[in-house]
Write a protein that holds these residues in place. Structure first.
Motif, mmCIF file in Angstrom:
data_model
loop_
_atom_site.group_PDB
_atom_site.id
_atom_site.type_symbol
_atom_site.label_atom_id
_atom_site.label_comp_id
_atom_site.label_asym_id
_atom_site.label_seq_id
_atom_site.Cartn_x
_atom_site.Cartn_y
_atom_site.Cartn_z
ATOM 1 N N MET A 1 0.816 -1.202 0.000
ATOM 2 C CA MET A 1 0.000 0.000 0.000
ATOM 3 C C MET A 1 0.854 1.257 0.000
ATOM 4 N N GLY A 2 0.658 2.105 -0.981
ATOM 5 C CA GLY A 2 1.263 3.419 -0.979
ATOM 6 C C GLY A 2 0.163 4.450 -0.903
ATOM 7 N N ILE A 3 -0.047 5.165 -2.014
ATOM 8 C CA ILE A 3 -1.176 6.098 -2.131
ATOM 9 C C ILE A 3 -2.071 5.530 -3.223
ATOM 10 N N PRO A 4 -3.087 4.744 -2.856
ATOM 11 C CA PRO A 4 -3.840 3.974 -3.847
ATOM 12 C C PRO A 4 -4.781 4.815 -4.690
ATOM 13 N N ASN A 5 -4.904 4.414 -5.962
ATOM 14 C CA ASN A 5 -5.880 5.011 -6.869
ATOM 15 C C ASN A 5 -6.968 4.019 -7.266
ATOM 16 N N TYR A 6 -6.554 2.756 -7.490
ATOM 17 C CA TYR A 6 -7.522 1.742 -7.900
ATOM 18 C C TYR A 6 -6.842 0.385 -7.817
ATOM 19 N N ALA A 7 -7.649 -0.686 -7.849
ATOM 20 C CA ALA A 7 -7.124 -2.046 -7.870
ATOM 21 C C ALA A 7 -8.153 -2.950 -8.527
ATOM 22 N N VAL A 8 -7.674 -4.027 -9.141
ATOM 23 C CA VAL A 8 -8.567 -5.031 -9.713
ATOM 24 C C VAL A 8 -8.104 -6.406 -9.266
ATOM 25 N N GLU A 9 -9.072 -7.303 -9.042
ATOM 26 C CA GLU A 9 -8.774 -8.700 -8.733
ATOM 27 C C GLU A 9 -9.039 -9.525 -9.987
ATOM 28 N N ASP A 10 -8.046 -10.303 -10.417
ATOM 29 C CA ASP A 10 -8.242 -11.078 -11.635
ATOM 30 C C ASP A 10 -8.811 -12.460 -11.334
ATOM 31 N N GLN A 11 -8.981 -13.276 -12.352
ATOM 32 C CA GLN A 11 -9.621 -14.578 -12.217
ATOM 33 C C GLN A 11 -8.780 -15.566 -11.425
ATOM 34 N N ASN A 12 -7.509 -15.240 -11.216
ATOM 35 C CA ASN A 12 -6.623 -16.096 -10.431
ATOM 36 C C ASN A 12 -6.456 -15.611 -9.001
ATOM 37 N N GLY A 13 -7.220 -14.598 -8.622
ATOM 38 C CA GLY A 13 -7.139 -14.088 -7.263
ATOM 39 C C GLY A 13 -6.011 -13.104 -7.038
ATOM 40 N N ARG A 14 -5.255 -12.766 -8.082
ATOM 41 C CA ARG A 14 -4.198 -11.761 -7.941
ATOM 42 C C ARG A 14 -4.804 -10.366 -7.939
ATOM 43 N N ILE A 15 -4.222 -9.496 -7.167
ATOM 44 C CA ILE A 15 -4.716 -8.130 -7.049
ATOM 45 C C ILE A 15 -3.657 -7.192 -7.614
ATOM 46 N N TRP A 16 -4.033 -6.497 -8.678
ATOM 47 C CA TRP A 16 -3.152 -5.555 -9.364
ATOM 48 C C TRP A 16 -3.545 -4.156 -8.913
ATOM 49 N N MET A 17 -2.563 -3.417 -8.399
ATOM 50 C CA MET A 17 -2.870 -2.133 -7.783
ATOM 51 C C MET A 17 -2.314 -0.950 -8.558
ATOM 52 N N GLY A 18 -3.161 0.052 -8.745
ATOM 53 C CA GLY A 18 -2.716 1.319 -9.286
ATOM 54 C C GLY A 18 -2.423 2.265 -8.144
ATOM 55 N N ASP A 19 -1.223 2.826 -8.149
ATOM 56 C CA ASP A 19 -0.744 3.532 -6.966
ATOM 57 C C ASP A 19 0.130 4.707 -7.377
ATOM 58 N N GLU A 20 0.179 5.733 -6.553
ATOM 59 C CA GLU A 20 1.028 6.893 -6.822
ATOM 60 C C GLU A 20 2.486 6.632 -6.469
ATOM 61 N N TRP A 21 2.735 5.646 -5.628
ATOM 62 C CA TRP A 21 4.105 5.335 -5.269
ATOM 63 C C TRP A 21 4.827 4.670 -6.438
ATOM 64 N N MET A 22 6.152 4.696 -6.365
ATOM 65 C CA MET A 22 6.970 4.046 -7.378
ATOM 66 C C MET A 22 6.714 2.536 -7.401
ATOM 67 N N GLU A 23 6.930 1.954 -8.551
ATOM 68 C CA GLU A 23 6.857 0.527 -8.810
ATOM 69 C C GLU A 23 5.420 0.060 -9.037
#
Length: 786
Positions: free
Chosen positions: A297-319
């Motif tokens: 967790m940095g400064i979150p903007n959005y996230a999605v959970e895919d069909q495999n249960g992985r959570i991809w996060m859009g964030d203001e922090w690097m990486e």
């Protein structure tokens, strides 16, 4: 002049060509970007791919093999700085919303379509800001902004309605026959069957009579498990057909987003105060609540959970941040091969190396305190140096950042060895010799601290002379010019003209050093040190509006061309000093080139343009960077060969900061306020005589190829004739530097027949000096389908 026509065809109309050289993977007229892929600020997904909004482009990650693809303006995007993304499965379309509220529709197949309606709304005064996108069905999405709410039909590519609410709208969904909108003034709804949704008075406010507070704010809304979830004053609520029910409150945090694309409802939180990161809470269909590891967790903007249960996060922090599952205690962080940021100040090339300085100063030559450092691009790999990853940029005080080398603004590459010199406007000069770094400042060199700012050693310009001595502009130092000799000895100079506010410099064919000045009273300085060990033979002259053709003392850049003429870029166009060894004579005032603009009327060269940089290519053409794009000029400057802007090319931004051209390959690296883009030009450097063997690409010319044929290894500006085997002249031209271009057609514009064609070239007598012109021959095989 036919080569000018070819230049325009290849570059202005962006022909995609297949011919490639042995040293370069770009064909003539092709573009390539070098954009930062360090932060994924927003994210969306299809069933196969994850789409991230990076700083200036879109990064696409294949979920199966993690293969990467980048989409930028080179690929047809209309803008940079994507803010929001939404993939619409029913239409197989990626929707991209930029900071300026322009929208691109990027289908999986077919061309990109751009929508400017929101930016052009006349019903709303001021900047239009899009806060969110919500997918309604297979072809409709809701666009939510500070102006109100719109429904966009992707198939028709038009807005079916827009409601100007007078309130900021953050999200919208369709639930149980109603459109619900989350706004700064609470939740409003309207029946789907209402014939006039654009009239906001038809919308109903959900207040106390519906179980809501009398006054509240709602910033997120989504449908999960057939229930409506929404934010009320930073608390999470849900309802189906009854009154709203409180689900969860997290003290000190506000809800940033609700995402319901997987098995869980993801609720992203941002900290309100006294904490340094956000949070992610997931709710299962059975109501079970689970908090994700805060390591992601940095400064979150959005996230999605895919069909495999992985959570991809859009964030203001690097990486780029990914959780493999909600149970995963560790975060997977990805940093891809790219520059550190989109910041560009100065670039330098040597052979196949590109070096980038990402610091700079503001208009008053004050510090930006920019920590983006510098970087190299070698063998297809970026290597980034900042004070965060390199101890050599942390100054002499290991535990104190007050002397860190920030605001890196100039680079010089040694002409015969691999040494690199990096100048910081804040704290001195770094010499890089392989893995060895050395800092030069006031303690171990003739570099001085700045007058009035004695804690700082300001390095503002670097250049090597023909003897491989490194000359340094030492801004506002008592002795503002220093030189590091080839033998490793330092010497400084205090010019007799008394100007200390020196920055960018170039060295002409007489060895004279030309400096820009940041002083409003100075303009341009030319300095001759004479013999380095003799202080009595130094000469200095200042050019201003009073004694030259400069129309303003705001001199921004200077560069010597292949003929030794010095081109000066100012806030009001270009001035050319063609004085040669007479630069110190008072009659040397420079010239303002008169060019024809329309119907025979004349004007001074680029007199209305703010010039930021001037580069010289192998054909002695001038690439002039401005706040209005890039102008490509003939060697004399009298002919404008091209003008690249964001309207007619993939140029990232019309504000140009630096241009540097690789003389061996012809690649033009263009640094803009939105990052670096490269254009493969049609000119390379040429010597006084031909190479022992000239090379032709492609050769043979196959039936499916109808692009330019490059003939390399020629003497500079050589005359080139192409004949058939019977000796009949087919085409003739003059080399652009050391390369000639043939379009495979005869002098009447007809495509030549299959066969063998001969190349005869003779060097330009003007370039050959006192020797006889050299000659060269070659052979081209052209194949057509019969």
């Amino acid at each position: 002049m036919r080569h000018i026509f070819l230049f325009l065809i290849h570059l202005f109309f962006l022909v995609t060509l297949q011919a490639q050289s042995d040293t370069n993977n770009l064909a003539i007229g092709q573009w390539r970007t070098h954009l930062p892929l360090r932060t994924g600020r927003f994210v969306t997904q299809s069933s196969e791919k994850v789409y991230y909004a990076a700083e200036q482009s879109i990064l696409v990650i294949n979920k199966t093999d993690f293969e990467l693809e980048e989409i930028s303006r080179v690929d047809g995007l209309s803008n940079t700085q994507a803010k929001l993304l939404a993939y619409v499965p029913g239409s197989k379309t990626l929707m991209v919303v930029y900071e300026n509220s322009v929208i691109d529709l990027v289908p999986e197949e077919g061309p990109i379509f751009t929508l400017n309606q929101i930016t052009n709304f006349s019903n709303f005064v001021g900047d239009k800001i899009v806060h969110g996108i919500s997918v309604e069905d297979a072809e409709n999405v809701f666009v939510c902004g500070n102006y109100g709410l719109s429904r966009l039909n992707l198939n028709k590519r038009e807005f079916s309605f827009s409601t100007f609410t007078g309130l900021d709208v953050f999200g919208a969904v369709v639930f149980n026959g109603f459109i619900y909108a989350a706004t700064e003034g609470g939740i409003y709804r309207i029946a789907l069957t209402d014939p006039n949704p654009q009239n906001f008075s038809n919308w109903n406010f959900l207040g106390p009579e519906s179980g809501f507070p009398n006054s509240y704010e709602s910033k997120a809304i989504a449908i999960f498990n057939n229930q409506l979830y929404f934010d009320v004053n930073r608390s999470l609520y849900r309802m189906d057909t009854a009154s709203p029910e409180l689900v969860y409150t997290r003290a000190g945090f506000s809800i940033q987003y609700l995402s319901a694309e997987g098995k869980n409802l993801l609720v992203g939180y941002r900290c309100q105060s006294n904490c340094d990161r956000g949070a992610l809470v997931a709710f299962a269909a059975n109501g079970q609540r689970q908090e994700a590891s805060n390591l992601c967790m940095g400064i979150p903007n959005y996230a999605v959970e895919d069909q495999n249960g992985r959570i991809w996060m859009g964030d203001e922090w690097m990486e780029f941040r990914v959780l493999n599952s909600l149970q995963d205690a560790n975060c997977t962080n990805y940093v891809f091969n790219s520059p550190f940021s989109d910041k560009v100040w100065e670039m330098a090339v040597r052979d196949q190396e590109l070096w980038l300085a990402s610091g700079g100063v503001n208009r008053t030559f004050s510090y930006l305190n920019r920590s983006d450092g510098f970087a190299s691009y070698i063998d297809g790999q970026w290597k980034v140096f900042t004070r965060f990853n390199s101890p050599y940029l942390q100054g002499e005080k290991a535990n104190d950042n007050s002397d860190d080398l920030t605001d890196v603004m100039t680079i010089a590459l040694h002409p015969s060895n691999k040494k690199v010199y990096i100048g910081s406007f804040y704290e001195g000069l770094i010499e890089i010799d392989g893995e060895k770094f050395q800092l030069f400042n006031e303690k171990n060199s003739t570099l001085n601290n700045a007058i009035g700012d004695i804690a700082r050693t300001r390095i503002s310009g670097l250049a090597f002379d023909e003897e491989e001595n490194l000359w340094v502009a030492n801004h506002l130092a008592a002795n503002p010019i220093s030189v590091l000799t080839k033998a490793g000895e330092w010497k400084s100079f205090k010019p007799s003209c008394g100007v200390t506010s020196l920055h960018q410099l170039t060295i002409d064919q007489n060895g004279y050093k030309w400096f820009c000045s940041s002083s409003n009273a100075a303009g341009l300085i030319v300095f001759d040190s004479g013999k380095l060990d003799d202080n009595t033979d130094d000469k200095c002259r200042v050019f201003t509006t009073a004694n030259s053709e400069l129309q303003t003392n705001q001199v921004n850049c200077v560069n010597a061309d292949l003929d030794g003429d010095v081109w000066v870029g100012t806030g009001e166009g270009v001035v050319i000093f063609e004085c040669g060894s007479n630069a110190f004579d008072e009659n040397c005032r420079g010239t303002r080139r008169v060019v024809e603009i329309i119907n025979g009327l004349g004007a001074y060269l680029l007199e209305t343009e703010f010039i930021t940089t001037i580069a010289v290519d192998g054909a002695n053409r001038k690439w002039v960077g401005t706040r209005n794009g890039v102008f490509v000029l003939s060697p004399s400057g009298r002919d404008q060969l091209a003008h690249f802007t964001t309207r007619n090319s993939p140029l990232l931004n019309n504000a140009i900061l630096d241009i540097v051209i690789n003389p061996k390959t012809g690649e033009a690296y263009i640094g803009t306020e939105s990052g670096i883009i490269v254009l493969q030009s049609d000119a390379i450097e040429g010597g006084r005589v031909h190479n022992a063997e000239i090379k032709v690409y492609p050769n043979p010319v196959r039936p499916d190829y109808d692009g330019p044929i490059a003939i390399r290894g020629l003497a500079r500006d050589a005359a080139v004739k192409i004949t058939d085997v019977a000796g009949n002249l087919v085409y003739e031209t003059r080399a652009l530097g050391g390369q000639a271009i043939w379009d495979g057609r005869d002098y009447k514009g007809r495509r030549v027949q299959s066969g063998i064609y001969l190349v005869f070239s003779s060097s330009n007598p003007r370039e050959a000096g006192f020797g006889k012109p050299s000659t060269a021959t070659g052979k081209i095989v052209v194949l057509h389908r019969e």
